[in-house]
Design an enzyme around this catalytic site. Structure first.
Site, PDB file in Angstrom:
ATOM      1  CB  THR B 299      -0.974  -0.227   1.533  1.00 60.64           C
ATOM      2  OG1 THR B 299      -1.544  -1.211   1.432  1.00 60.64           O
ATOM      3  CG2 THR B 299      -2.261   1.051   1.343  1.00 60.64           C
ATOM      4  CE1 TYR B 443      -5.417   2.246   0.636  1.00 62.05           C
ATOM      5  CE2 TYR B 443      -7.065   0.507  -0.688  1.00 62.05           C
ATOM      6  CZ  TYR B 443      -5.721   1.535  -0.652  1.00 62.05           C
ATOM      7  OH  TYR B 443      -5.396   1.213  -2.022  1.00 62.05           O
ATOM      8  CD  GLU B 444      -3.401  -3.469   3.664  1.00 58.29           C
ATOM      9  OE1 GLU B 444      -4.365  -4.734   3.614  1.00 58.29           O
ATOM     10  OE2 GLU B 444      -2.281  -3.601   5.286  1.00 58.29           O
ATOM     11  N   GLY B 445      -4.831  -0.209   7.716  1.00 52.77           N
ATOM     12  CA  GLY B 445      -4.260   0.883   8.920  1.00 52.77           C
ATOM     13  C   GLY B 445      -4.105   2.725   8.359  1.00 52.77           C
ATOM     14  CD  GLN B 450       0.199   1.761   8.768  1.00 54.95           C
ATOM     15  OE1 GLN B 450       1.230   1.238   8.862  1.00 54.95           O
ATOM     16  NE2 GLN B 450      -0.617   0.627   8.530  1.00 54.95           N
TER      17      GLN B 450
END
Lengths: 607, 607
Positions: B299, B443-445, B450
């Site tokens: 990502t 998305y993806e955290g 993060q």
């Protein structure tokens, strides 16, 4: 689904407590029209209209967009009815002369009304907003006959207006305008050319549209000195003042845009359309500049509008969405997780939006007073006083427009970010705010144009930096006055350092620019942003100063919490937002070498 | 209309000159598969496919979007054909085992292929991209039978896969997952629940879709320790390996999103769908974490993809659009105005995009080597080595994902800004890049997730700051090695100071967090951004070091200009971007008081 609640508490705090609007209004020549009851009625009436009529059309207008067919533009469902209510409420004439049917109230009230309207529904607000540019031009430069013909309709709102500047080949650089004006025997002109990006250029809300068009007379000098202004109505006015023959100006299409989709952005084709010269030949661009400051501050409002709307959208979500536990321990122990407002980083995003909205609002409400005074001088025909206030406002304008729209876009993105993945989904309405906010750094002069206006024209050319010396002297005076206020200590200290830094940066750019003029452009946006952060810090300190007085006085105990929150938010601004100024300060004084030293062909190697 | 040209010169510079990929590949256990010819063939084949097949579908896919009717999703025109070419080219199997039909090439090559594909058309790339998570899970945790059943189809690309994590009430906080798995007599499970935001969850590109679903077994412990993984195929596999009976997983709708509109984001309803446990019961979340780093770096690629595409879109416009004169004098004297690339501020926007794209690419190509080594260890079953590389990569992951996606979004906005008002118009394609880029920080955290992973888990909890000490020691070693390189002097000096500052900030947060745990969340995003700016500075210095060697060696005289431009761009980065680190440094060490001190009810007074 976003909703809107007018932040009347904050608006009144700024008007009544921070900037002493009631006293200010007494100094204006139309003071007799305005008392506290009138102001309250307007604020509450505008709030009601915005919350209940405009806000519900915000998302639906985006979903539906404007329709274009065979030159006809239809606004989204409900917009026509909402506009009719606007006309019936007499909202368009708020600060226009009584002789044309207006209420002759100060411009600042109009701006505050526009802020509420723009926050509730920016796209809708574009339609009446564009009329203002048109009305201001006609009022200032029109013949008595032109005023009589157009102003009553425009002030009533039954006709609307536009400003037709941009052409396909030029926007910022209006010296490249090609639209032609050929004189007719009857004193009118045939206007021929194509104008693009004309907001409210065609729509179904009013019975007529009055275009103010930039065009060239035959044999006009090249460039900016050969541009004249023309009134080109969609329908030529009848002798009885009503709508007559259709003029040869046609909407070729409307743009498909990222956002503000309920606002029709027209391509207008003028094909020997009948136009009427307004103002002096070849002085059109100069005339346009007369209202540049107020037009740009009107756009600066978009920054705080979207910051406010985004904040109002993300706050309830942050209180209700549950995810993980706060690092300092469970806050909602009976729930499967804590509300995300308990996570410091989510608070950072919320408070950044709030600090931008309220800090920016203070900056604008202060500038609005200058605009009042400027307009008052214009009305009284006091050219010297007009110019003095215009100059003063001219310093704030690029900072407000450039800085607040950049921050407004940032705020809208924070609001969306609070929602996590849900922020990306249309239904929530948060991504629309981001898309709508995005235009604000582009139109009415991009951020780069504002920045060059600030550092180039306002700071270096006209004043050799004096304007910064004067402004920082004003800030330092404030600091001196509040040096012993325990609530303000850290603000005073930071501001004092920043004032010194602001002057130092200005001098360094001034000196560097003597040898390398590209430095000015290279430094411009960093200088603008630095200036904006410092200015906003000053306005936060001013708000904190008033709040601390109220707390110390102990009056208004029932709203003491409001004042405490103001000071906390000022703290937040100084803690978490103001430090960014340092990166801009450092970049602004960097030589332009790494920007300009790269040959154009080195910008790419593969393509 | 945007186009795409794969930046092969830059890609080869990083692979061959900066990071010595050929040598690196020799250390991997599948080294025998890979030689320079293979690499070249893959790079050029991927470039060709991306430029000529995927890029032309970028804007049309956005305009058309995905269609949903009665549970069936149809991708935009041309996507099915493009996907067929992808399958025929064997692109899905690039770095998957030969036993399943793949080519067993290193993961890094796959990532570079994905970068090109994602830059040409991010929405399209989501479909095969999601399969990777599914394939990795089955390869690592599946039974031999599960591998045989699913892997050949997935590796061929004729089946695709998804990861079904998010539910309406939870995304980040997967401990709240409610989807249930009830055991059947035959060893399978009935899966019931609703999953949302499932990218590639339903579409018409493949004959089957293999969902990896997070669900709870009966009596599973609450929270994250009670989650198991299940394979739930859209069509149950036949005994002959083909597609059999339709399973009870249905697409309820697809989301209307701000961007990546050609990528279908599905709501999936599992209604006693047949599922097969994969991996150990209740260890599902742990299993998911195995591939967290590579998924997140996948990502992070979106950041550089959109920066690159936006740069490629805005560069030709800046060369061709004429507006005003450069401050240092006419550059195109025969034209009515100069091309805007001659304005320093426009260059600032162009070079910011370029610096982000190329700086970020370097960061990712370095991390890709760590991923290669990690995967190699996994393949060889060397758990200790796997964990060592996973830890190492775990430090880069949140920085790359969080920082590069934030900067990618910024870059996309610069590209749009170069176009002025035209940037807001859909036809130019620039606003699409902004909309598409916006998802990457969500998305993806999210960036906040993060940031907390970095400062909380990686820096403070697992290493008490040692990870920063180690990393800065590595940077200082580099500085020592190049201390006498005249091209690098100012980079070395800045990096040295920043290393000291990075450690100092870490220690201050560590100490403050002992008394006030909210400090960690309060500081997290500023710490992440500071870390990102310093890390990117280091990667710019590394690129400049190689470029300076080449210049000094005098070889490659025909491309010497490429190296000069690299050093100039490094200069630009240190001049104009790196200074932002100072604002983040200051905010990161501010106490959390102004964030946490405000009671929830003080967040608003009017609403």
């Amino acid at each position: 689904m976003t909703t809107y609640k007018a932040p009347l508490r904050d608006i009144r705090f700024l008007m009544n407590e921070v900037f002493h609007y009631p006293e200010h209004y007494k100094t204006l020549s139309n003071a007799e029209n305005i008392d506290q009851d009138t102001v309250d009625m307007i604020l509450e009436g505008a709030a009601d209209y915005c919350e209940n009529v405009l806000a519900p059309l915000y998302q639906t207008g985006d979903d539906e967009g404007c329709h274009f067919k065979d030159g006809v533009v239809t606004t989204p469902k409900g917009y026509k009815e909402a506009y009719e209510q606007f006309v019936q409420g007499g909202w368009q004439g708020l600060s226009y002369p009584e002789e044309f049917g207006g209420q002759d109230l100060p411009m600042s009230l109009n701006l505050i009304k526009s802020e509420m309207m723009g926050t509730a529904n920016w796209s809708f607000t574009m339609y009446p907003g564009l009329s203002m540019g048109c009305m201001n031009t006609i009022m200032q430069f029109g013949t008595p006959e032109q005023k009589t013909t157009y102003m009553p309709h425009l002030v009533a709102g039954t006709w609307s207006g536009t400003m037709c500047l941009t052409e396909p080949q030029c926007g910022t650089d209006l010296g490249q305008v090609k639209t032609k004006a050929e004189p007719n025997a009857d004193g009118s002109y045939d206007i021929t050319g194509t104008k693009i990006f004309i907001s409210a250029g065609e729509h179904d809300l009013t019975e007529n549209i009055v275009h103010i068009v930039l065009a060239r007379l035959p044999n006009a000098p090249q460039g900016t000195k050969g541009i004249s202004l023309f009134i080109v109505p969609k329908f030529l006015p009848n002798t009885d003042g009503g709508v007559g023959e259709r003029n040869a100006v046609n909407c070729g299409s409307i743009e498909h845009k990222m956002g503000i989709k309920a606002s029709a952005t027209a391509v207008l084709n003028f094909d020997q359309a009948k136009g009427f010269l307004i103002g002096e030949p070849n002085k059109g661009l100069h005339a346009m500049f007369t209202f540049m400051n107020t037009a740009r501050i009107g756009t600066a409002v978009q920054g705080i509008a979207h910051a406010e709307l985004s904040y109002q959208g993300s706050l309830p979500y942050a209180k209700q969405r549950m995810s993980m536990r706060a690092l300092s321990g469970k806050k909602d122990p009976d729930k499967p997780a804590d509300a995300i407002i308990h996570h410091a980083d989510v608070r950072r995003m919320l408070l950044t939006q709030k600090a931008i909205a309220e800090g920016g609002r203070a900056m604008i409400y202060y500038a609005a007073q200058l605009a009042d005074k400027m307009n008052d001088a214009l009305k009284r025909g006091d050219q010297a006083e007009f110019e003095a206030y215009d100059d003063k406002l001219g310093f704030y304008t690029p900072i407000l427009k450039g800085f607040l729209t950049e921050l407004g876009f940032e705020a809208a993105n924070h609001g969306m970010q609070v929602f996590g993945g849900h922020g990306y989904i249309k239904e929530w309405g948060m991504e629309q705010i981001v898309r709508d906010a995005r235009i604000s750094t582009l139109y009415e002069g991009t951020t780069g144009v504002q920045a060059l206006d600030l550092i180039g024209r306002k700071v270096l050319l006209s004043s050799k930096g004096k304007i910064i010396r004067d402004y920082t002297a004003e800030i330092l005076k404030f600091c001196g006055r509040h040096a012993r206020n325990k609530y303000l200590r850290r603000f005073i200290w930071d501001l004092t350092k920043l004032c010194a830094q602001w002057n130092a940066i200005t001098v360094r750019i001034f000196l560097a620019a003597r040898k390398d003029r590209d430095v000015v452009s290279a430094a411009s946006v960093d200088f603008l942003m630095f200036s904006g952060y410092v200015m906003m810090a000053y306005f936060w300190a001013q708000q904190a100063a008033i709040a601390s007085e109220k707390i110390e006085a102990g009056d208004g105990a029932e709203t003491i919490e409001f004042y405490k929150a103001k000071i906390k938010l000022a703290d937040f601004y100084f803690d978490r937002i103001l430090p960014r100024s340092q990166g801009h300060a450092e970049s602004a004084v960097t030589p332009s070498k790494s920007l300009i030293g790269l040959p154009v062909e080195h910008f790419s190697f593969d393509y």
